[in-house]
Scaffold this active site. Structure first.
Site, PDB file in Angstrom:
ATOM      1  N   ASP A  68      33.900  83.859   1.853  1.00  0.00           N
ATOM      2  CA  ASP A  68      34.071  84.547   3.138  1.00  0.00           C
ATOM      3  C   ASP A  68      35.301  85.454   3.148  1.00  0.00           C
ATOM      4  OD1 ASP A  68      31.801  83.312   4.081  1.00  0.00           O
ATOM      5  OD2 ASP A  68      32.877  81.686   5.075  1.00  0.00           O
ATOM      6  N   ARG A 113      27.357  92.114   2.813  1.00  0.00           N
ATOM      7  CA  ARG A 113      28.799  92.412   2.786  1.00  0.00           C
ATOM      8  C   ARG A 113      29.226  93.225   1.581  1.00  0.00           C
ATOM      9  NH1 ARG A 113      31.164  86.746   5.301  1.00  0.00           N
ATOM     10  NH2 ARG A 113      30.750  87.307   7.484  1.00  0.00           N
TER      11      ARG A 113
HETATM   12  C1  S3P Z   1      29.597  77.570   5.308  1.00  0.00           C
HETATM   13  C2  S3P Z   1      29.172  77.846   4.044  1.00  0.00           C
HETATM   14  C3  S3P Z   1      29.162  79.215   3.466  1.00  0.00           C
HETATM   15  C4  S3P Z   1      30.040  80.171   4.278  1.00  0.00           C
HETATM   16  C5  S3P Z   1      29.806  80.039   5.748  1.00  0.00           C
HETATM   17  C6  S3P Z   1      30.108  78.620   6.211  1.00  0.00           C
HETATM   18  C7  S3P Z   1      29.555  76.172   5.781  1.00  0.00           C
HETATM   19  O1  S3P Z   1      27.834  79.704   3.474  1.00  0.00           O
HETATM   20  O2  S3P Z   1      29.806  81.504   3.873  1.00  0.00           O
HETATM   21  O3  S3P Z   1      30.639  80.942   6.463  1.00  0.00           O
HETATM   22  O4  S3P Z   1      30.159  75.878   6.834  1.00  0.00           O
HETATM   23  O5  S3P Z   1      28.936  75.350   5.106  1.00  0.00           O
HETATM   24  P1  S3P Z   1      26.785  79.385   2.265  1.00  0.00           P
HETATM   25  O6  S3P Z   1      26.587  77.943   2.210  1.00  0.00           O
HETATM   26  O7  S3P Z   1      25.534  80.114   2.639  1.00  0.00           O
HETATM   27  O8  S3P Z   1      27.437  79.948   1.049  1.00  0.00           O
END
Ligand code: S3P
Length: 429
Positions: A316, A347
């Site tokens: 992120d 992104r």
């Molecule tokens: C998150 C996992 C990530 C992240 C998202 C929050 C989470 O996504 O990008 O902002 O809280 O488990 P992905 O699991 O799709 O990578």
């Protein structure tokens, strides 16, 4: 379309800010509060739009959730305490809400329908619906189970042995939450280590989960007990001020109580590699979620290569790392980050398009980007594309611009950091 004039030509950033609660942990605190037995309290919960969507969905599932002076009280009665919702479960913009909720609903013997905003409607859900169907849930969704709206009738779940095709904490967590309701032991293999807040919270709530390298095992039928959860500050929100402090001249910023879970600290590693003037003061080393203070000062940065297993630990933060790299000496290359294409926006495209508008020398690649350093940023009209992290990255970029910068769709920022502009203004004065 609303737009705001961003602060430009800023000479220094100075002061201390308390970073708001972690988004990932805030979501999970509500979910675990709901599926545990008893009264869970949550302090420093993030009141961002995404986490409010999670609260609203659990209220529709019959869970009593109260908020008083910033403290949440969740009255959980186990998985069995959830009841069939009479309304649509609207997750808004939140990928974490929809994916983790699917894991919970997969084991509930009732019907529910999940919907979200336009961005959610484009994000891939097969990565969650496929394994949950294998476990025995009846799920249907637009384009053969791929996109919202999603209808679920949960069932008696059978454990699976599942190799995740992508490194995703959301998918892993959905399968763990389904596994907690399955009849036996569920095994999940991750291609790279991802954030482990779900695993830590299971332990905090008195449950058991085994982890052996990248293999995670969880038994179904465990009883979880309500807890007092304190949410540390979100390192993904702190990242904007870490980058700002490093690239704005004559800056000195202290960020208080930032979560330092090692599955989330890739940004700190990158700052160090780039030569940032960063100090870390660890505080709660032994708590379920460690945290500490960070002090960042203006830095002479050098470009770097970011690839491989570090990617999930800073996924992120890539938009703000890209901005930082425009100010470093030399070139920065980001690889193996194709997951960026399925975030709130693509992104890779939105970062490259918007930073180019401000004069940066940045190119998209198939799995990341190449950023040339020492760019002079100018000005122009930019857009968040409805993506909170793109909006905040552009507000930090504007600080260095010598022309006027207008940001379209700034309201997206309230998804994860409702008081972002007041914190930024406090540092500018
Ligand atoms: C998150 C996992 C990530 C992240 C998202 C929050 C989470 O996504 O990008 O902002 O809280 O488990 P992905 O699991 O799709 O990578």
């Amino acid at each position: 379309m609303e737009s705001v004039k961003l602060k430009t030509n800023v000479n220094r950033l100075n002061g201390k800010i308390e970073i708001p609660g972690d988004k990932s942990i805030s979501h999970r605190s509500v979910m675990f509060g709901a599926i545990a037995h008893g009264e869970t309290t949550v302090t420093n919960f993030l009141p961002g739009e995404d986490c409010l969507s999670t609260i609203s969905c659990f209220r529709k599932l019959g869970v009593r959730i109260e908020e008083e002076n910033g403290k949440l009280r969740i009255y959980g009665a186990g998985f069995e305490g959830l009841s069939e919702p009479s309304e649509l479960l609207d997750v808004g913009n939140s990928g974490t809400t929809i994916r983790l909720l699917m894991g919970i609903l997969a084991g509930r013997p009732f019907f529910s329908t999940l919907v979200g905003d336009q961005s959610i409607g484009k994000r891939p859900m097969t990565r969650v619906t496929d394994p949950l169907k294998q476990m025995g849930a009846a799920i249907d969704a637009r384009q053969n189970g791929a996109y919202t709206p999603i209808a679920i009738r949960g069932g008696n779940l059978t454990p699976i042995h599942y190799q995740l095709p992508v490194a995703s904490a959301q998918v892993k967590s959905a399968l763990i939450l389904a596994g907690l309701q399955a009849d036996g032991k569920t095994t999940i293999l991750e291609p790279a280590e991802t954030r482990d807040h779900t695993e830590r919270m299971i332990r905090q709530f008195g449950g058991e989960i085994e982890k052996d390298n990248r293999v995670i095992m969880v038994e179904g039928g465990q009883k979880l007990t309500a807890q007092a959860v304190h949410v540390p500050g979100d390192i993904s929100s702190a990242a904007f001020f870490l980058a700002a402090g490093a690239i704005v001249p004559e800056s000195n910023i202290t960020l208080k109580n930032v979560g330092l879970n090692p599955t989330r600290t890739g940004m700190i590693e990158v700052l160090r590699r780039m030569g940032a003037n960063l100090e870390l003061i660890q505080k709660n080393k032994d708590s379920y979620e460690p945290s500490g203070d960070l002090v960042i000062k203006t830095s002479n940065l050098t470009g770097t290569v970011i690839e491989g297993d570090i990617i999930p630990t800073l996924i992120d933060e890539i938009p703000i790392i890209a901005l930082m790299a425009t100010q470093a000496n030399g070139t920065t290359v980001i690889k193996n980050a194709e997951e960026l294409k399925v975030k709130e926006t693509n992104r890779i495209d939105t970062v490259v398009e918007e930073l180019q508008k401000l004069g940066a020398a940045i190119e998209a690649t198939a799995d990341g980007m190449i950023i040339h350093g020492n760019s002079r940023l100018t000005g122009g009209t930019v857009s968040s594309h409805g993506d909170h992290r793109i909006g905040m990255m552009l507000a930090i970029a504007a600080l260095l611009c010598d022309g006027e910068v207008l940001l379209e769709n700034p309201e997206a920022i309230s998804v994860s950091y409702p008081n972002f502009f007041s914190h930024l203004n406090k540092l500018i004065q």
